[in-house]
Design an enzyme around this catalytic site. Structure first.
Site, PDB file in Angstrom:
ATOM      1  N   ASP A   1       0.884  -1.936  -1.612  1.00 56.37           N
ATOM      2  CA  ASP A   1      -0.300  -1.094  -1.766  1.00 56.37           C
ATOM      3  C   ASP A   1       0.215   0.288  -2.167  1.00 56.37           C
ATOM      4  O   ASP A   1       0.740   1.030  -1.328  1.00 56.37           O
ATOM      5  CB  ASP A   1      -1.071  -1.053  -0.436  1.00 56.37           C
ATOM      6  CG  ASP A   1      -2.257  -0.100  -0.501  1.00 56.37           C
ATOM      7  OD1 ASP A   1      -2.388   0.634  -1.500  1.00 56.37           O
ATOM      8  OD2 ASP A   1      -3.034  -0.082   0.471  1.00 56.37           O
TER       9      ASP A   1
ATOM     10  N   CYS B   1     -10.487   3.668   7.240  1.00 56.85           N
ATOM     11  CA  CYS B   1     -10.310   2.239   6.918  1.00 56.85           C
ATOM     12  C   CYS B   1      -8.996   1.708   7.482  1.00 56.85           C
ATOM     13  O   CYS B   1      -8.326   0.884   6.851  1.00 56.85           O
ATOM     14  CB  CYS B   1     -10.383   1.985   5.417  1.00 56.85           C
ATOM     15  SG  CYS B   1     -11.936   2.474   4.682  1.00 56.85           S
TER      16      CYS B   1
ATOM     17  N   LYS C   1      -7.891   8.251  -7.441  1.00 58.45           N
ATOM     18  CA  LYS C   1      -7.053   9.072  -6.560  1.00 58.45           C
ATOM     19  C   LYS C   1      -5.960   9.789  -7.355  1.00 58.45           C
ATOM     20  O   LYS C   1      -5.166  10.530  -6.788  1.00 58.45           O
ATOM     21  CB  LYS C   1      -6.403   8.186  -5.489  1.00 58.45           C
ATOM     22  CG  LYS C   1      -7.397   7.575  -4.498  1.00 58.45           C
ATOM     23  CD  LYS C   1      -6.661   6.777  -3.455  1.00 58.45           C
ATOM     24  CE  LYS C   1      -7.556   5.840  -2.673  1.00 58.45           C
ATOM     25  NZ  LYS C   1      -8.384   6.500  -1.666  1.00 58.45           N
TER      26      LYS C   1
ATOM     27  N   GLN D   1      -1.588   5.318  -2.365  1.00 58.45           N
ATOM     28  CA  GLN D   1      -1.294   6.721  -1.998  1.00 58.45           C
ATOM     29  C   GLN D   1       0.078   7.155  -2.499  1.00 58.45           C
ATOM     30  O   GLN D   1       0.528   8.251  -2.159  1.00 58.45           O
ATOM     31  CB  GLN D   1      -1.367   6.896  -0.465  1.00 58.45           C
ATOM     32  CG  GLN D   1      -2.729   6.655   0.136  1.00 58.45           C
ATOM     33  CD  GLN D   1      -3.765   7.724  -0.241  1.00 58.45           C
ATOM     34  OE1 GLN D   1      -3.450   8.752  -0.841  1.00 58.45           O
ATOM     35  NE2 GLN D   1      -5.012   7.459   0.089  1.00 58.45           N
TER      36      GLN D   1
ATOM     37  N   HIS E   1      -4.264  -0.122   5.446  1.00 53.71           N
ATOM     38  CA  HIS E   1      -5.665   0.116   5.076  1.00 53.71           C
ATOM     39  C   HIS E   1      -6.374  -1.242   5.062  1.00 53.71           C
ATOM     40  O   HIS E   1      -5.748  -2.266   4.733  1.00 53.71           O
ATOM     41  CB  HIS E   1      -5.669   0.731   3.675  1.00 53.71           C
ATOM     42  CG  HIS E   1      -6.993   1.236   3.201  1.00 53.71           C
ATOM     43  ND1 HIS E   1      -7.978   0.398   2.743  1.00 53.71           N
ATOM     44  CD2 HIS E   1      -7.481   2.492   3.085  1.00 53.71           C
ATOM     45  CE1 HIS E   1      -9.023   1.130   2.364  1.00 53.71           C
ATOM     46  NE2 HIS E   1      -8.756   2.392   2.565  1.00 53.71           N
TER      47      HIS E   1
HETATM   48  N1  PMP Z   1      -5.002   1.506   0.232  1.00 56.52           N
HETATM   49  C1  PMP Z   1      -4.834   2.761   0.643  1.00 56.52           C
HETATM   50  C2  PMP Z   1      -3.560   3.141   1.314  1.00 56.52           C
HETATM   51  C3  PMP Z   1      -5.853   3.693   0.437  1.00 56.52           C
HETATM   52  O1  PMP Z   1      -5.694   4.947   0.840  1.00 56.52           O
HETATM   53  C4  PMP Z   1      -7.051   3.277  -0.194  1.00 56.52           C
HETATM   54  C5  PMP Z   1      -8.187   4.253  -0.408  1.00 56.52           C
HETATM   55  N2  PMP Z   1      -8.531   4.981   0.736  1.00 56.52           N
HETATM   56  C6  PMP Z   1      -7.157   1.959  -0.615  1.00 56.52           C
HETATM   57  C7  PMP Z   1      -6.113   1.095  -0.390  1.00 56.52           C
HETATM   58  C8  PMP Z   1      -8.375   1.450  -1.309  1.00 56.52           C
HETATM   59  O2  PMP Z   1      -8.591   2.142  -2.497  1.00 56.52           O
HETATM   60  P1  PMP Z   1      -9.970   1.908  -3.294  1.00 56.52           P
HETATM   61  O3  PMP Z   1     -11.053   2.246  -2.346  1.00 56.52           O
HETATM   62  O4  PMP Z   1      -9.878   2.856  -4.444  1.00 56.52           O
HETATM   63  O5  PMP Z   1      -9.995   0.485  -3.703  1.00 56.52           O
END
Ligand code: PMP
Length: 434
Positions: free
Chosen positions: A220, A386, A246, A223, A143
């Protein structure tokens, strides 16, 4: 709606779990909206909304400031929330730092490392300093939240980003990662669960080989923490990040985990009130973790809401949550595999994956797929999620993703598959798919 095994999570029926969520209260329509976008943001149970409201109505006061009983009570609730979150991910209270979200938490690590590389933080922080030519290993599936902060570190230090390439399905293996580690590797950063492919990485094994190369390991966990049991201490990672929104919790709060001795040495990315032991006009001495990182007034009601989300998830059991969501993904993957002209990104039918499935429909842009599903009352995420480098590697610009949480039903999985099966026919591409 028919109920199958996929409609129970642990000991509870999904039908009953849904009653905990005001968002799923009867809309008056025969067919409620199928919310299949929990990987983007999840719905919140009454327990979370009530915890925040109760704090705001009855306990609101500053935390860690002043000497009043009200402040003491507010501080206790805030710190008890931290303890709940720490327990949930298997670590000590002092190892949990509040952030705005996972993106912010990952930036805190990266910016701290960039500062350490510039000599900030003194001898304690020198262990984080990168030199020109040092290597930051990232997978192509990351991401942007776990890519852009490292690009900034590379720009500031002269370190180099070394990618772990994905295969034609968007997945990578521990062998692919091991193959790019060298004696210059200083950081290995990857997602436990990909937000696009649903691939689950073998975290503990990767941490072990990365440490053997003298590297820090940054996870990270955005998820994974919301959807499966995790134990950062057992994994042996150095830092990890996740977001409350999430995992059935509030917006505006996330978590940075760091091993205590590392957090105590990492320069705080943001400085200001509440972070210090002593300040002169020229310099500041910082508190130990976690408070050295928590500059300024914190998101207190959100922290309390997140703790309520953690207790709610613990009440269901994370093994049960993971099993439920994996069953959702398997049902979707098996259904989609039978649809002509639809490509499944990530692990293929029969292979293990987390509770999300991204697909690409031949000849139809993901935005059109998303609109078609939306008109059928199915909420999904479309776009590059993203993760542009991943989509580029797959030769596509966008995918359509369905994702689950505790409240997702088997009927919703089936609706997604059957509606997806109508897309190509609707756009005049395949009669058999209509
Ligand atoms: N890493 C992963 C794997 C994600 O899915 C996301 C959210 N789509 C993020 C980072 C970023 O999370 P946030 O927008 O809540 O900071």
């Amino acid at each position: 709606m028919t109920h199958t095994d996929a409609d129970a999570v642990g000991g509870r029926l999904v039908r009953d779990i849904r009653l905990d969520f005001p968002a799923f209260a009867s809309s008056g329509h025969d067919r409620p909206t199928a919310y299949l976008d929990s990987a983007a943001t999840s719905q919140r149970p009454t327990a979370v909304l009530d915890a925040e409201r109760d704090y705001l109505e009855h306990h609101l006061a500053a935390v860690h400031r002043g000497a009043s009983a009200a402040t003491g009570e507010s501080t206790t609730l805030f710190e008890d929330g931290r303890a709940d979150v720490a327990r949930f991910v298997g670590v000590g209270d002092r190892e949990i730092v509040w952030a705005q979200n996972a993106t912010d938490a990952l930036n805190m690590v990266a910016l701290g490392i960039a500062d350490a590389s510039a000599g900030i933080g003194g001898r304690d922080a020198a262990r984080f300093a990168l030199q020109p030519g040092d290597e930051i290993v990232l997978t192509e599936a990351e991401h942007h939240a776990n890519l852009l902060p490292w690009q900034r570190v590379a720009q500031r230090t002269g370190a180099r980003i070394v990618p772990v390439r994905v295969d034609e399905h968007g997945v990578w293996s521990i062998d692919d990662l091991a193959a790019v580690l060298t004696e210059r590797t200083r950081i290995v950063a990857f997602a436990e669960v990909s937000n696009v492919t649903g691939m689950i990485a073998p975290v503990a094994e990767i941490a072990e080989i990365a440490h053997r190369h003298g590297s820090f390991v940054v996870l990270d966990a955005c998820q994974s923490v919301p959807h499966r049991p995790v134990d950062f201490a057992a994994y042996g990672v150095d830092f990890a990040a996740f977001s409350a929104h999430k995992m059935l919790g509030p917006n505006g709060i996330g978590v940075l985990y760091g091993r205590e001795e590392l957090l105590d040495a990492l320069p705080p990315a943001r400085t200001g009130g509440s972070t210090i032991t002593k300040v002169t006009l020229e310099e500041a001495h910082f508190l130990p973790a976690p408070h050295r990182f928590e500059a300024g007034t914190q998101a207190v009601s959100q922290a309390i809401g997140l703790a309520a989300a953690v207790r709610y998830l613990e009440g269901i059991g994370m093994d049960a949550v993971a099993a439920h969501e994996e069953a959702f993904a398997a049902r979707v993957v098996d259904g989609v595999a039978a649809l002509p002209g639809v490509r499944i990104v990530g692990p293929q039918p029969g292979e293990r994956r987390a509770g999300l499935v991204s697909v690409s429909v031949d000849g139809v842009h993901a935005h059109d797929v998303g609109q078609f599903l939306d008109e059928a009352g199915i909420v999904v995420r479309v776009g590059h999620h993203c993760a542009q480098p991943l989509h580029r590697a797959l030769g596509i610009t966008a995918t359509t993703r369905a994702s689950a949480h505790v409240y997702t039903t088997a009927d919703e999985a089936d609706r997604f598959v059957s509606t997806l099966g109508e897309v190509r026919g609707f756009f005049g591409l395949a009669r058999e798919a209509s």
